[in-house]
Design a protein around this motif. Sequence first.
Motif: not given
Lengths: 438, 66
Positions: A156-157, A160, A172, A187, A190-191
């Motif tokens: 995911v990071m 991004k 996502t 998390w 947030e993501n």
Amino acid sequence: MYHVVPDIFVEKRQDGKFLIFSPMMGKVSLVNAEVLISFKSSCQSNFKGSSAEQTSLFLQLGLISNSEIAMPNYTLPPFQPTEVVLFPTNECNARCIYCYGNTGEIEVRNLDFGVAKQSIDFIVSNALIKGAKEFSTGFHGGGEPTYNWELLVNSVMYAKELAKKTGLHSTTSIGTNGILGEKRIEWIIENINMVTLSFDGPEDIQNKNRPLVNGGASFPYVSHTARRLIDAGTDVTIRATITSESVYRLEEIFDYFVSLGIKSMHFEPLSECGRCITTHQTSPEALTFVNNYFPLIQKAKDKGIDFGNSLGQLRGIKSSFCGASGDNFFVTPEGYITSCLEVSLLSDPRSSIFFYGKVNTDKDEMEIDEKKRTLLASRQVYNMPGCNDCYAKWSCAGECPAKAESAGMLFNVEPDYIRCQMQKIMVKKRLEQSVSGG
Amino acid sequence: MDLIRLEDVLSQIETIPQVPGILVVYEVRGLYKPIDQQNIHDRTFCECICNRYQCSDKEDPCSGHA
């Protein structure tokens, strides 16, 4: 010049009225016999002797068209997906009694981050080439995607990071069983943009169907996760599996989710596969499922809830059931590319059909078997003789290919197949409801 | 009784008088757009396990489920 619309289906009802369904024109109507007699004589004269009122009526009913209908004809596009679903692992912290992935009974495989990274690079590159504005990274698979937490977070990071570099929008999604600790829930809130939560309903049903690895209760965890996601305003959809036992409690299940504040639900009848063989879990009988499910459609409508499943949807014309015959780009823990969420292991005999490539990290390339892609893409309802005379053909579109393959009917589903029966009953009920003020 | 093809129904009403009586439409409903007005794209994802039923073309989504 008028053209008779292809694939029109009719039922003579017990009250003597005729129900006409014209899928190509998206019309359903209720008429008397005289309409059909008039239509027959108009056809015989090629509409030359028909009055303006008659032709206007036939147009309104979707029986004729001013131009020839161009029937669906799917062309497989070049392999340039902008969406990927990664399967981080085939291990799980639950032991659902009907698990299609047989978790806990198979060798554990975890997706390598290099494979995930290369897959994300690939979709981003495609998005840039195609001039798309966004790309999408999903997490699902035969196991619980959060069980390989590090890979999930890193992927995911990375997505991004690429979005920032390229100016593309990154979305996502995840399919999870919701057995999560507080930090992980935070998390996800947030993501992750969209969460599909596998959750079967009230406590006794959930705990029976989806126990923890040690046999313990999963309900306290999953209900907590659901509440937290809803409170945080996350886009969350419930995905409940309905067995031959829970089918009689559909309304109770529905009401429970409503009480949680859920706005999107998907109730899918159990498909007998995976662990069902040893636990002897069975699918609900077709008519029982439909009869219990159908009243909830109106209830959901009244409450503004997005409610559905894969059966009998009348949303438009489609020629294939899902993206398994199209552009699905799903990456298994072993780095294979599959077009089906249900087929995630090389040891699954169906992998010979649905695995159409591999992410090759050594060569930094996608190895794609175009012959297999073409074969999968050929599974269109108009190529399936068993579907030819079925009124549900353009909404069901040949049914789920993975389930059909399990039943030995990949390219020719037979009418007595249980999923076919469900599709037909659902479509017919929807049609009947449409012309009875529903 | 199930729905059957229109052609088969028409062939069964052969014996009914050729001059029709009053044509009655009790009800007609539009379920979705006709095929010539639909954008038919490739559907992605999975209908059974993941219900994220999406259209591959987000700029111009399929009208059937837009």
